[in-house]
Write a protein that holds these residues in place. Structure first.
Motif, PDB file in Angstrom:
ATOM      1  N   GLU A 141       0.849  -1.197   0.000  1.00 32.12           N
ATOM      2  CA  GLU A 141       0.000   0.000   0.000  1.00 32.12           C
ATOM      3  C   GLU A 141       0.883   1.244   0.000  1.00 32.12           C
ATOM      4  OE1 GLU A 141      -3.299   0.211  -0.303  1.00 32.12           O
ATOM      5  OE2 GLU A 141      -3.449  -1.962  -0.433  1.00 32.12           O
ATOM      6  N   ALA A 142       1.146   1.767  -1.151  1.00 28.36           N
ATOM      7  CA  ALA A 142       1.915   3.000  -1.287  1.00 28.36           C
ATOM      8  C   ALA A 142       1.316   3.782  -2.450  1.00 28.36           C
ATOM      9  CB  ALA A 142       3.384   2.703  -1.538  1.00 28.36           C
ATOM     10  N   GLU A 143       1.412   5.094  -2.349  1.00 34.19           N
ATOM     11  CA  GLU A 143       0.801   5.939  -3.372  1.00 34.19           C
ATOM     12  C   GLU A 143       1.543   5.873  -4.703  1.00 34.19           C
ATOM     13  OE1 GLU A 143      -0.410  10.609  -3.865  1.00 34.19           O
ATOM     14  OE2 GLU A 143      -0.244   9.750  -1.860  1.00 34.19           O
ATOM     15  N   HIS A 144       2.860   5.677  -4.650  1.00 35.41           N
ATOM     16  CA  HIS A 144       3.661   5.697  -5.866  1.00 35.41           C
ATOM     17  C   HIS A 144       4.513   4.437  -5.972  1.00 35.41           C
ATOM     18  CE1 HIS A 144       2.521   9.855  -6.487  1.00 35.41           C
ATOM     19  NE2 HIS A 144       2.828  10.081  -5.217  1.00 35.41           N
ATOM     20  N   ALA A 145       4.552   3.876  -7.160  1.00 37.64           N
ATOM     21  CA  ALA A 145       5.324   2.651  -7.389  1.00 37.64           C
ATOM     22  C   ALA A 145       6.803   2.860  -7.097  1.00 37.64           C
ATOM     23  CB  ALA A 145       5.130   2.174  -8.825  1.00 37.64           C
ATOM     24  N   GLY A 146       7.347   4.014  -7.475  1.00 34.12           N
ATOM     25  CA  GLY A 146       8.770   4.266  -7.271  1.00 34.12           C
ATOM     26  C   GLY A 146       9.179   4.182  -5.811  1.00 34.12           C
ATOM     27  N   ARG A 147       8.326   4.685  -4.917  1.00 32.90           N
ATOM     28  CA  ARG A 147       8.639   4.593  -3.488  1.00 32.90           C
ATOM     29  C   ARG A 147       8.551   3.142  -3.005  1.00 32.90           C
ATOM     30  NH1 ARG A 147       5.778   9.862  -2.310  1.00 32.90           N
ATOM     31  NH2 ARG A 147       7.498  11.327  -2.404  1.00 32.90           N
ATOM     32  N   THR A 148       7.594   2.420  -3.522  1.00 36.13           N
ATOM     33  CA  THR A 148       7.485   1.004  -3.168  1.00 36.13           C
ATOM     34  C   THR A 148       8.756   0.271  -3.556  1.00 36.13           C
ATOM     35  OG1 THR A 148       5.092   1.002  -3.428  1.00 36.13           O
ATOM     36  CG2 THR A 148       6.189  -1.124  -3.604  1.00 36.13           C
ATOM     37  N   TYR A 149       9.235   0.513  -4.771  1.00 39.98           N
ATOM     38  CA  TYR A 149      10.443  -0.176  -5.247  1.00 39.98           C
ATOM     39  C   TYR A 149      11.675   0.276  -4.479  1.00 39.98           C
ATOM     40  CZ  TYR A 149       7.291  -0.944  -9.211  1.00 39.98           C
ATOM     41  OH  TYR A 149       6.226  -1.253 -10.004  1.00 39.98           O
ATOM     42  N   ALA A 150      11.773   1.564  -4.192  1.00 45.09           N
ATOM     43  CA  ALA A 150      12.927   2.086  -3.462  1.00 45.09           C
ATOM     44  C   ALA A 150      12.976   1.507  -2.048  1.00 45.09           C
ATOM     45  CB  ALA A 150      12.880   3.607  -3.422  1.00 45.09           C
ATOM     46  N   ALA A 151      11.836   1.490  -1.373  1.00 42.01           N
ATOM     47  CA  ALA A 151      11.787   0.937  -0.021  1.00 42.01           C
ATOM     48  C   ALA A 151      12.094  -0.563  -0.041  1.00 42.01           C
ATOM     49  CB  ALA A 151      10.427   1.197   0.609  1.00 42.01           C
TER      50      ALA A 151
END
Length: 107
Positions: A51-61
């Motif tokens: 559950e994240a607003e942006h895919a890039g943050r999901t991948y970075a995390a």
């Protein structure tokens, strides 16, 4: 829950990548590619569950979780125990991953 999804994703990614490694570097059968591709598809699907607003943050995390999982693979599958620098690096990565995913952001 989110760390479980990330951990499962990391295991799927490492397994999928290792299948390619085994085929290309360890001279295993090309049949290793079938479960490898399946594992990589599972990996991609699992990341969509975060559950994240942006895919890039999901991948970075996810990157922080991947680092600890890769060192687990190093220890369990390859028999090389991580040293203190590995552990310090993992701690930094996990702190960074947490900041990326849950850091306060303007509305």
């Amino acid at each position: 829950m989110i760390y479980l999804v990330y951990l499962l994703a990391a295991l799927a990614e490492i397994a999928g990548c290792f299948a390619f490694w085994a085929w290309l570097r360890l001279d295993r059968s090309p049949f290793w590619l079938m479960p490898g591709i399946f594992a990589l598809c599972i990996f991609a699907w699992l990341l969509t569950l975060v559950e994240a607003e942006h895919a890039g943050r999901t991948y970075a995390a996810y990157g922080g979780i991947y680092v600890i999982s890769a060192l687990g693979w190093l220890w369990i599958a390859e028999g090389v125990r991580p040293d203190r620098w590995d552990l310090i690096g993992v701690a930094i990565c996990l702190i960074g991953a947490s900041l990326i995913l849950w850091g306060p952001r303007p509305a």
